[in-house]
Design a protein around this motif. Structure first.
Motif, PDB file in Angstrom:
ATOM      1  N   ALA A 130     -77.720 -18.666 -36.480  1.00  0.00           N
ATOM      2  CA  ALA A 130     -77.331 -17.533 -35.641  1.00  0.00           C
ATOM      3  C   ALA A 130     -77.616 -17.865 -34.184  1.00  0.00           C
ATOM      4  O   ALA A 130     -78.368 -18.797 -33.875  1.00  0.00           O
ATOM      5  N   ALA A 131     -77.017 -17.096 -33.299  1.00  0.00           N
ATOM      6  CA  ALA A 131     -77.288 -17.240 -31.871  1.00  0.00           C
ATOM      7  C   ALA A 131     -77.199 -15.869 -31.217  1.00  0.00           C
ATOM      8  O   ALA A 131     -76.336 -15.060 -31.571  1.00  0.00           O
ATOM      9  N   GLN A 132     -78.091 -15.625 -30.286  1.00  0.00           N
ATOM     10  CA  GLN A 132     -78.090 -14.377 -29.509  1.00  0.00           C
ATOM     11  C   GLN A 132     -78.047 -14.737 -28.040  1.00  0.00           C
ATOM     12  O   GLN A 132     -78.786 -15.622 -27.590  1.00  0.00           O
ATOM     13  N   SER A 176     -74.790  -4.759 -10.732  1.00  0.00           N
ATOM     14  CA  SER A 176     -75.202  -5.690 -11.782  1.00  0.00           C
ATOM     15  C   SER A 176     -74.868  -5.120 -13.152  1.00  0.00           C
ATOM     16  O   SER A 176     -75.024  -3.920 -13.399  1.00  0.00           O
ATOM     17  N   ARG A 177     -74.436  -5.987 -14.039  1.00  0.00           N
ATOM     18  CA  ARG A 177     -74.143  -5.611 -15.414  1.00  0.00           C
ATOM     19  C   ARG A 177     -74.698  -6.695 -16.334  1.00  0.00           C
ATOM     20  O   ARG A 177     -74.656  -7.881 -16.022  1.00  0.00           O
ATOM     21  N   THR A 178     -75.202  -6.287 -17.482  1.00  0.00           N
ATOM     22  CA  THR A 178     -75.734  -7.215 -18.469  1.00  0.00           C
ATOM     23  C   THR A 178     -75.056  -6.974 -19.808  1.00  0.00           C
ATOM     24  O   THR A 178     -74.873  -5.828 -20.223  1.00  0.00           O
ATOM     25  N   GLY A 179     -74.667  -8.051 -20.474  1.00  0.00           N
ATOM     26  CA  GLY A 179     -74.041  -7.937 -21.780  1.00  0.00           C
ATOM     27  C   GLY A 179     -74.789  -8.776 -22.800  1.00  0.00           C
ATOM     28  O   GLY A 179     -75.416  -9.787 -22.458  1.00  0.00           O
ATOM     29  N   MET A 180     -74.735  -8.352 -24.049  1.00  0.00           N
ATOM     30  CA  MET A 180     -75.383  -9.077 -25.140  1.00  0.00           C
ATOM     31  C   MET A 180     -74.338  -9.547 -26.147  1.00  0.00           C
ATOM     32  O   MET A 180     -73.321  -8.881 -26.359  1.00  0.00           O
ATOM     33  N   GLY A 181     -74.609 -10.686 -26.756  1.00  0.00           N
ATOM     34  CA  GLY A 181     -73.711 -11.214 -27.778  1.00  0.00           C
ATOM     35  C   GLY A 181     -74.504 -11.790 -28.930  1.00  0.00           C
ATOM     36  O   GLY A 181     -75.612 -12.313 -28.736  1.00  0.00           O
ATOM     37  N   PHE A 182     -73.951 -11.701 -30.124  1.00  0.00           N
ATOM     38  CA  PHE A 182     -74.614 -12.233 -31.313  1.00  0.00           C
ATOM     39  C   PHE A 182     -73.556 -12.819 -32.236  1.00  0.00           C
ATOM     40  O   PHE A 182     -72.466 -12.260 -32.376  1.00  0.00           O
ATOM     41  N   ILE A 222     -72.184 -16.304 -26.353  1.00  0.00           N
ATOM     42  CA  ILE A 222     -72.067 -16.185 -24.893  1.00  0.00           C
ATOM     43  C   ILE A 222     -70.753 -15.521 -24.514  1.00  0.00           C
ATOM     44  O   ILE A 222     -70.691 -14.707 -23.582  1.00  0.00           O
ATOM     45  N   THR A 223     -69.687 -15.851 -25.243  1.00  0.00           N
ATOM     46  CA  THR A 223     -68.393 -15.199 -24.990  1.00  0.00           C
ATOM     47  C   THR A 223     -68.515 -13.691 -25.137  1.00  0.00           C
ATOM     48  O   THR A 223     -68.059 -12.925 -24.275  1.00  0.00           O
ATOM     49  N   ASP A 224     -69.137 -13.241 -26.233  1.00  0.00           N
ATOM     50  CA  ASP A 224     -69.300 -11.803 -26.438  1.00  0.00           C
ATOM     51  C   ASP A 224     -70.211 -11.178 -25.386  1.00  0.00           C
ATOM     52  O   ASP A 224     -70.003 -10.029 -24.972  1.00  0.00           O
ATOM     53  N   ALA A 225     -71.231 -11.916 -24.944  1.00  0.00           N
ATOM     54  CA  ALA A 225     -72.120 -11.396 -23.907  1.00  0.00           C
ATOM     55  C   ALA A 225     -71.354 -11.170 -22.597  1.00  0.00           C
ATOM     56  O   ALA A 225     -71.518 -10.140 -21.939  1.00  0.00           O
TER      57      ALA A 225
END
Length: 206
Positions: free
Chosen positions: A193-195, A47-53, A90-93
């Motif tokens: 903004a969006a996270q 499992s991997r988790t990514g964050m985007g802002f 979401i793309t960056d995440a």
């Protein structure tokens, strides 16, 4: 009619021998075979988790685009592309979860070909990169941060659009919204903004 390759060989008078093989090479025929293969594959994924802002300032006239949906608003958002903070986050995440860089590396704002581009192109690209690496997208969650416009009336349309772009079920897409209680640039209605967070499973690489 021969039933398999060994029948053909035996009919031709040739000998057939059995050798020990790898279980990963087992033939998939019955539903039980596929369940066994899925269980084997799951054990080899991590499992991997990514964050985007992302953040964009208000500028010009509306509407604005959020989550791939055009939303009526008195002001637009400034950006090199369509300034969709939801799809950008979401793309960056997804890129972060896949250790694949960030949106600026893949779609630099200095490149004129992305001027006014629809952000679903960016999200589709990120999802394809994850899948090309053997990854499985499990879930994406995004919070929109701003005083206006209200996200609630468009939440389900946004979820449906994002699910379609990512080839997921709507149950795998979450959209939320919050304000900053009048604080900061969002509270002053200067921008939105969006996270986002994305969860994937991918093969364990060396």
């Amino acid at each position: 009619m021969p039933t398999d390759e060994t029948s053909v060989l035996r009919a031709a008078g040739l000998g057939v021998a059995a050798v020990e093989g790898d279980p990963a090479l087992d033939k998939l025929t019955t539903p039980a075979d596929f369940r066994r293969a899925e269980e084997w594959l799951a054990g080899r994924l991590v499992s991997r988790t990514g964050m985007g802002f992302d953040v964009h300032a208000f500028a010009g006239e509306g509407p604005i685009v959020l989550g791939g949906i055009a939303i009526p608003h008195s002001r637009g958002l400034a950006g090199h592309s369509d300034a969709d903070v939801v799809l950008h986050a979401i793309t960056d995440a997804l890129l972060g979860a896949g250790t694949l860089g960030d949106i600026g590396q893949h779609f630099p704002p200095s490149d004129p070909q992305w001027k006014g581009a629809a952000s679903d192109l960016f999200l589709t690209h990120a999802a394809q990169l994850v899948r090309n690496d053997g990854g499985i997208i499990d879930h994406v969650d995004c919070t929109v941060i701003g005083e206006a416009p209200r996200v609630g009336p468009y939440r389900e349309a946004m979820r449906s659009r994002i699910a379609a772009i990512l080839n997921l079920s709507e149950a795998q897409v979450s959209i939320k919204a919050t304000t900053t209680e009048g604080l900061g640039f969002a509270g002053r209605r200067e921008g939105i903004a969006a996270q986002a967070i994305a969860s994937i499973r991918r093969p364990l690489h060396d």
